[in-house]
Scaffold this active site. Sequence first.
Site, short mmCIF file in Angstrom:
data_model
loop_
_atom_site.label_atom_id
_atom_site.label_comp_id
_atom_site.label_asym_id
_atom_site.label_seq_id
_atom_site.Cartn_x
_atom_site.Cartn_y
_atom_site.Cartn_z
N HIS A 1 129.20 18.21 -19.98
CA HIS A 1 127.71 17.57 -19.43
C HIS A 1 127.30 16.40 -20.66
CE1 HIS A 1 126.75 21.29 -16.93
NE2 HIS A 1 127.66 20.20 -16.42
N HIS B 1 121.41 21.82 -6.70
CA HIS B 1 121.71 21.39 -8.15
C HIS B 1 121.83 19.53 -8.18
CE1 HIS B 1 125.73 20.55 -6.87
NE2 HIS B 1 125.90 21.91 -6.46
N HIS C 1 126.09 13.83 -13.42
CA HIS C 1 126.01 13.88 -14.91
C HIS C 1 126.94 13.08 -15.76
CE1 HIS C 1 129.29 16.84 -15.41
NE2 HIS C 1 128.93 17.39 -14.27
N ASP D 1 136.24 16.77 -14.70
CA ASP D 1 135.51 17.76 -13.92
C ASP D 1 135.43 17.57 -12.46
OD1 ASP D 1 133.43 19.65 -13.42
OD2 ASP D 1 131.98 18.45 -14.35
N GLU E 1 133.63 17.19 -5.85
CA GLU E 1 133.14 16.43 -7.11
C GLU E 1 134.41 15.60 -7.58
OE1 GLU E 1 132.61 19.27 -10.32
OE2 GLU E 1 131.43 17.70 -11.51
N HIS F 1 127.57 29.43 -10.73
CA HIS F 1 128.31 29.64 -11.75
C HIS F 1 129.39 31.00 -11.79
CE1 HIS F 1 125.41 27.15 -14.12
NE2 HIS F 1 126.01 26.17 -13.59
N TYR G 1 125.55 24.87 0.45
CA TYR G 1 125.68 26.41 0.12
C TYR G 1 124.94 27.08 1.44
CZ TYR G 1 127.03 24.09 -4.15
OH TYR G 1 127.60 23.21 -4.90
N GLU H 1 128.78 15.11 -7.29
CA GLU H 1 129.08 16.56 -7.02
C GLU H 1 128.19 17.01 -6.10
OE1 GLU H 1 128.85 19.20 -10.06
OE2 GLU H 1 128.61 17.73 -11.57
N ARG I 1 131.58 22.04 -2.18
CA ARG I 1 131.03 21.22 -3.26
C ARG I 1 132.31 20.09 -3.35
NH1 ARG I 1 129.31 24.13 -6.85
NH2 ARG I 1 130.99 24.21 -8.57
N ASP J 1 138.14 41.02 -37.81
CA ASP J 1 138.54 39.78 -38.70
C ASP J 1 138.76 38.78 -37.52
OD1 ASP J 1 140.69 40.74 -37.42
OD2 ASP J 1 142.07 40.79 -39.11
N ASP K 1 136.12 24.48 -9.14
CA ASP K 1 135.65 23.57 -9.90
C ASP K 1 136.24 23.69 -11.28
OD1 ASP K 1 133.89 21.98 -11.59
OD2 ASP K 1 132.05 22.83 -10.75
N1 GLY Z 1 131.84 22.12 -13.84
C1 GLY Z 1 130.55 21.76 -14.38
C2 GLY Z 1 129.73 20.89 -13.51
O1 GLY Z 1 130.30 20.65 -12.67
O2 GLY Z 1 128.78 20.33 -13.88
MN MN Z 2 130.19 18.46 -12.97
MN MN Z 3 132.43 20.64 -11.92
#
Ligand code: GLY
Ligand code: MN
Ligand code: MN
Length: 429
Positions: A366, A355, A359, A274, A399, A246, A388, A384, A397, A41, A263
Site C-alpha cells: 500500500h 473495500h 491503491h 499484488d 486484481e 484478510h 462477496y 481490484e 476478486r 534470543d 491474493d
Molecule cells: N494484498 C493486499 C491488497 O490487495 O491490498
Molecule cells: Mn491490493
Molecule cells: Mn492483493
Amino acid sequence: MRYHKLNSSIFIENRKKFTAHLKSNALAIFTSNDMYPTSADAHLPFKQHSDILYLSGADQEESILVLFPDAHKEHLREVLFLKETNDLIAVWEGAKYSKEEAFEISGIKTVFWLSEFERVFNEMAVNAERIYINGNEHLRAHVETEMRQDRMNKWLTEHYPGHEYERSQPILHRIRGTKSEHELEVMRIAAEVTTKGYKRVLKFLKPGVWEYELEAEFMHEFLTNRSRGFAYTPIIAAGNNANVLHYIENNDQCKDGDLVLFDVGAEYGNYTCDVTRCFPISGKFTARQKEVYNAVLRVHEGAIALLRPGTMLEVFHKEVGALMTKELLGLGLISAEDVANEDPAWPAYKKYFMHGTSHYLGIDVHDYGLWTIPVEEGMVFTVEPGIYIPEEGLGIRIEDDIVITKDGHENLTRVIPKTVEEIEAFMAG
Ligand code: GLY
Ligand code: MN
Ligand code: MN
C-alpha cells in the site's frame, strides 16, 4: 542480497527528486528499521525501511543516510553511515557492505562507518539551518512500537534543539507515487516472478489439495527466482473462506465445485507485486460462478480503462461504484429500490463490495502516493474489485497491477490467466 544488484540510477534519481523539494540549507536524515526482537534470543528476519531503501538502496540494518544538498563541502552532500564488519560478525552473520559495495549500490561516494557518525554529523548539522526528520504519515498507519527513526528524531531534537525542524514525509508521499523507468524495470521482474508462481499453482490445483500446499508451491517458485518471498502475507481462500477479506490461515482443503481465491504477490529487490485471481478447483466454472466472475471482470476492465492521466482518484472510485452497482442490479443482488434509498456515505453496492478499488503500489504494497492530485504517467495502481456473497459460499476478486502511461496504461500482470476461457484452457492444458 539474493536479488541481482539493482541499477544505482534508481536511487540517484530518487535522491534528486527528493532534494529538489528541500528548503534551503537543510539536511534530511533516514535510518534503517530495527531488527525486531521476538523472544529469547530470536529476531524477525530483517526488513529494511522503505524510505532509506528508496533513497539509497542500502538494504542493511543500522544504516543511516544523511542528505545535505547545500553543504559547502561537496563530499558531505550525500553521506551513508554503515555498520562496520569485524571477524566475529563475518563468522556468524557473513558479509556486510564494504564502502565500495555501498557506493556501487547507492551511487553515494561518501561512506563512513557508524563509529564516525556523531563527529561527521555534527559538522553537517552545525552548518545546516533546518533538519528534515522522518516519520510514518501513511493514512492507514497504525504503529505502537517506537522505531529506530523515532529514537533518532529524539536524539536530534535533544542534541540540536535550536534547528528548524521539517517533515520528509510530505515530500516522499509526493514523489514515491510516481515511478521512474528504472523502478518500473524492477516491478516488471516482481510481476514476472509472480506470474511464474501463478502458472505453477494452476497446474497443481485440484480437489483435495490444501491451501497451505498451494502456498508452498508459490514460495518454491518465488525463492527459486531470487525473490525473498511473499510481498505480503498471502491469502489462499477456498470456498467461503474468500469472504473473509484478510483470511491468512490458509489451512483448509480445496473442495470440488468451489473456487479458490489467491491474493498473492512476490517481492523482488524490495519492490512488490499484488495480484488476485480466482480459479475453479475442478478446472471448470459452474454457470453461477461464471456469471458472478464475469460481472467482476467487467468492473475490473472498466476500472482499468478509467485510470489514465488526469483522473482524480476520488472520482474514479465513485465511477467504479457506479459500474459495480449496475452489475449487482444485473445479478439481482441489490434492487433499484436499494439504490434509490442508499446512503451516499455507504452506497448499496458496498454490501457486496466493501473495500476500495485501487491503491498505489511500489516498495510498500500500500505504497505512498497522494490521493488529492490527478493521476499521472509513471504511477502504479492495483485495480481490484470484488463481489462477496457469503450466503452462496462465493467470493470473487480480480486484481492486476497497472502502470499509467502517457496515453493509457501498461498492465504488469495481465498474462496471468484471467478470463474464464483462459483459466479453463490453462488448467486443462
Ligand atoms: N494484498 C493486499 C491488497 O490487495 O491490498
Ligand atoms: Mn491490493
Ligand atoms: Mn492483493
